[in-house]
Scaffold this active site. Structure first.
Site, short mmCIF file in Angstrom:
data_model
loop_
_atom_site.label_atom_id
_atom_site.label_comp_id
_atom_site.label_asym_id
_atom_site.label_seq_id
_atom_site.Cartn_x
_atom_site.Cartn_y
_atom_site.Cartn_z
N PHE A 152 0.98 -1.28 0.04
CA PHE A 152 -0.09 0.20 0.04
C PHE A 152 0.74 1.21 -0.11
O PHE A 152 0.40 2.46 -0.38
CB PHE A 152 -0.94 0.11 1.15
CG PHE A 152 -0.29 0.42 2.55
CD1 PHE A 152 0.06 1.75 2.77
CD2 PHE A 152 0.28 -0.63 3.38
CE1 PHE A 152 0.71 1.97 4.19
CE2 PHE A 152 0.69 -0.03 4.60
CZ PHE A 152 0.89 1.29 4.72
N LYS A 176 -1.31 -6.61 -9.63
CA LYS A 176 -2.15 -6.63 -8.59
C LYS A 176 -1.91 -5.65 -7.68
O LYS A 176 -0.90 -5.85 -6.70
CB LYS A 176 -2.40 -7.98 -7.99
CG LYS A 176 -3.53 -8.53 -7.31
CD LYS A 176 -4.00 -7.66 -6.22
CE LYS A 176 -3.03 -7.92 -4.75
NZ LYS A 176 -3.59 -6.93 -3.88
N GLU A 179 -5.16 -3.77 -2.16
CA GLU A 179 -6.47 -3.27 -2.28
C GLU A 179 -6.92 -2.08 -1.37
O GLU A 179 -7.88 -1.50 -1.37
CB GLU A 179 -7.26 -4.53 -1.56
CG GLU A 179 -6.93 -5.00 -0.16
CD GLU A 179 -5.71 -5.62 -0.04
OE1 GLU A 179 -4.94 -5.79 -0.80
OE2 GLU A 179 -5.56 -6.41 1.15
N CYS A 284 9.74 1.59 3.67
CA CYS A 284 10.43 0.53 3.74
C CYS A 284 11.99 0.83 4.04
O CYS A 284 12.72 0.22 4.46
CB CYS A 284 10.32 -0.66 2.87
SG CYS A 284 11.30 -0.04 1.21
P1 NAD Z 1 1.34 -6.71 2.71
O1 NAD Z 1 2.28 -7.79 2.92
O2 NAD Z 1 0.35 -6.62 4.03
O3 NAD Z 1 0.53 -6.44 1.50
C1 NAD Z 1 1.22 -6.68 0.52
C2 NAD Z 1 0.32 -7.26 -0.87
O4 NAD Z 1 0.40 -8.80 -0.42
C3 NAD Z 1 -0.75 -6.92 -0.96
O5 NAD Z 1 -1.02 -6.56 -2.48
C4 NAD Z 1 -1.49 -7.57 -0.30
O6 NAD Z 1 -3.12 -7.83 -1.05
C5 NAD Z 1 -0.86 -9.03 -0.36
N1 NAD Z 1 -1.20 -9.82 0.67
C6 NAD Z 1 -1.64 -9.43 2.04
N2 NAD Z 1 -1.75 -10.42 2.65
C7 NAD Z 1 -1.57 -11.72 2.24
C8 NAD Z 1 -1.52 -12.83 2.40
N3 NAD Z 1 -1.71 -13.23 3.46
N4 NAD Z 1 -1.57 -13.79 1.17
C9 NAD Z 1 -1.27 -13.38 0.15
N5 NAD Z 1 -1.31 -12.10 -0.30
C10 NAD Z 1 -1.34 -11.16 0.63
O7 NAD Z 1 2.12 -5.33 3.08
P2 NAD Z 1 1.54 -3.86 3.13
O8 NAD Z 1 1.09 -3.69 4.54
O9 NAD Z 1 0.69 -3.33 1.96
O10 NAD Z 1 2.76 -3.02 2.83
C11 NAD Z 1 3.82 -2.60 3.96
C12 NAD Z 1 4.96 -3.62 4.11
O11 NAD Z 1 5.61 -3.54 2.75
C13 NAD Z 1 6.05 -3.08 4.83
O12 NAD Z 1 6.35 -4.35 5.86
C14 NAD Z 1 7.09 -2.54 4.22
O13 NAD Z 1 8.30 -2.57 4.90
C15 NAD Z 1 7.09 -3.69 3.20
N6 NAD Z 1 7.74 -2.69 2.11
C16 NAD Z 1 8.80 -3.37 1.51
C17 NAD Z 1 9.45 -2.79 0.37
C18 NAD Z 1 10.72 -3.05 -0.05
O14 NAD Z 1 11.50 -2.60 -0.80
N7 NAD Z 1 11.64 -4.06 0.86
C19 NAD Z 1 9.04 -1.31 -0.11
C20 NAD Z 1 7.67 -1.27 0.25
C21 NAD Z 1 7.11 -1.72 1.42
#
Ligand code: NAD
Length: 485
Positions: A152, A176, A179, A284
């Site tokens: 997000f 994708k 959401e 991140c």
């Molecule tokens: P998230 O893991 O909750 O969601 C990321 C994606 O995965 C979304 O599209 C979501 O729909 C999907 N998703 C969520 N739960 C899932 C599940 N159980 N099974 C399958 N798919 C699932 O992450 P978020 O809260 O959207 O983003 C924040 C996180 O992303 C933080 O931990 C941040 O550090 C990390 N991030 C990392 C980087 C990097 O480059 N390392 C960059 C940006 C964000």
């Protein structure tokens, strides 16, 4: 595009509402107003997108790279023209300030620019006469149908770490978005549509976990680029690779900044404040821990506390605001709970940003900048990703102690050092077990022509996003040994 405020998928160059889909509200985190409804696409919808991308693959692959990049040149132009509009959308659905949103889109555009160099970047190698009259060369071919799954916190930029390279290399693509922030990609795909890309080359499928599972299980999809929290990244990596796919999965972080006594105080406070509290700490590459070394402790904590307490917080579209809300009410509750946990573990809450009142935005998901001093290095908060505007301070007597401390962490996304000593800087960049390093820089975000290089629990895979790594990820090498009689 949106019918009313109900979002649609974009498949085979058509905007469609998926059959049998549930919908989720998309909220403005500053006002909690509902902005739109996003479909949670079922597996059948992923299949339709995968089939469309597969049908488009052969013609797209045969389109010369020099022609493929013409669409990217058009896309760059369209993104430039629509930068303000897309940035406003990012602020409205994600909460960051307009300036931060524009910065995000700048990096997105930069990735399009870099991917326009594919005719050079995709070149292979060759050697004449490996034996008399026999030549050998390596060429790169596309992998096939590939997909991105985004988080997000950067609704625009993150897809661009992958998509421009994927299609420039001759693959077809499915995105994708999160959401929680799906409207930005609706706008981006409207621009992709305007470039005139052939049917099925780029496809947008909205949804949440079930949609992700359908993507990583789909036999047609050959490669997955994922960015999100570490538990999700680990899970997606394990399941996608078990299904025989290529995967590059970027996870969470707990980014430390070392401050040495010889650092420039004004520069440090500005840079650490931006890093820890910019994007409400939902980055991140956000600074999450500061390790003061030796005499730096004396001046650092007071100055950063002043900077935290005086940072203007509010709605990101309003003039003068330097920090917006966090993404959801659930996030706010979680972050405030983690601040309490830090206090329970023995930290002093030097600046407490919990339960703020932001005039005119009383129902928004706001947490003000928070500083926890004397964080217990063995406590849970010292190693937990908070993903909010919370900075923990720890002290170390020497640079060696500080480097040992940061290397004991499970993440490896970013670490920075502030100093005026070249020798200390060299030691730090040499010894830190971290993929992105900043020296007198608070957010060491790699430009698009470098890979985004997280290590350890911040990354699962071999090849990172952006630039040369992306070209390696989105191509497979073929080696030809050739003799003519
Ligand atoms: P998230 O893991 O909750 O969601 C990321 C994606 O995965 C979304 O599209 C979501 O729909 C999907 N998703 C969520 N739960 C899932 C599940 N159980 N099974 C399958 N798919 C699932 O992450 P978020 O809260 O959207 O983003 C924040 C996180 O992303 C933080 O931990 C941040 O550090 C990390 N991030 C990392 C980087 C990097 O480059 N390392 C960059 C940006 C964000």
């Amino acid at each position: 595009m949106a019918a009313g405020n109900t979002l649609q998928n974009y498949i085979d160059n058509e905007w469609l509402a998926p059959d049998n889909s549930e919908y989720l509200d998309v909220m403005n985190p500053a006002t909690t107003d509902v902005l739109a409804k996003v479909p949670l696409s079922p597996a059948a919808e992923v299949d339709i997108a995968a089939q469309a991308a597969a049908s488009a693959l052969n013609d797209w692959r045969h389109t010369p790279p020099t022609e493929r990049i013409q669409y990217l040149f058009k896309l760059k132009q369209l993104l430039e023209e629509n930068l303000d509009d897309i940035s406003r959308t990012i602020t409205m659905e994600c909460g960051k300030t307009l300036l931060e949103a524009k910065g995000e889109m700048r990096r997105a555009i930069e990735n399009v620019e870099v991917a326009c160099g594919i005719p050079t970047m995709m070149q292979g190698t060759n050697l004449e006469d490996i034996a008399s009259g026999i030549d050998e060369f390596m060429i790169r071919q596309p992998v096939g149908v590939c997909a991105a799954i985004a988080p997000f916190n950067f609704p625009g930029m993150i897809t661009f770490w992958f998509l421009p390279y994927a299609i420039a290399c001759g693959n077809t693509y499915i995105v994708k978005p999160s959401e929680k922030v799906p409207i930005t990609m609706q706008k981006v795909f409207r621009l992709l549509e305007q470039t005139g890309l052939p049917k099925g080359v780029v496809n947008l499928v909205n949804g949440a976990a079930d949609t992700v599972n359908a993507i990583i299980d789909h036999p047609i999809i050959r490669a997955i680029s994922f960015v999100g929290a570490t538990p999700t990244a680990k899970y997606v990596y394990a399941r996608a690779t078990a299904n025989g796919k290529r995967a590059q999965c970027q996870g969470g972080a707990k980014n430390p900044i070392l401050v040495l006594p010889d650092a420039d105080e004004g520069e440090v406070i500005h840079a650490v404040g931006e890093s820890a509290f910019g994007c409400a700490g939902q980055r991140c590459l956000a600074a999450s821990l500061v390790v003061t070394v030796g005499g730096a402790k004396g001046w650092f904590s007071k100055s950063i506390a002043d900077a935290a307490a005086s940072r203007p917080v509010g709605y990101g579209l309003e003039e003068g605001v330097e920090m917006g809300p966090v993404i959801t009410g659930e996030s706010k509750t979680r972050i405030e709970g983690l601040i309490q946990q830090g206090a329970d573990e023995g930290a002093e809450v030097l600046v407490d940003g919990r339960h703020p009142l932001i005039s005119g935005f009383e129902s928004g998901n706001f947490v003000r900048p928070t500083v926890l001093q004397n964080l217990n290095p063995d406590g849970g908060i010292a190693s937990t990703e908070i993903f909010g505007p919370v900075l923990g301070l720890i002290h170390a007597d020497t640079v060696d102690d500080a480097i040992r401390l940061i290397n004991s962490g499970k993440y490896g996304n970013m670490a920075c050092l502030f100093t005026s000593s070249g020798a200390a800087a060299r030691k730090f960049r040499y010894e830190a077990q971290i993929g992105n390093i900043g020296i007198n820089v608070g957010v060491a975000a790699p430009m698009a022509f470098f890979p985004f290089s997280g290590w350890k629990e911040s990354f699962f895979g071999d090849l990172h996003g952006q630039a040369g790594d992306a070209v390696d990820f989105f191509t497979q090498k073929k080696v030809v040994v050739e003799r003519w009689f």
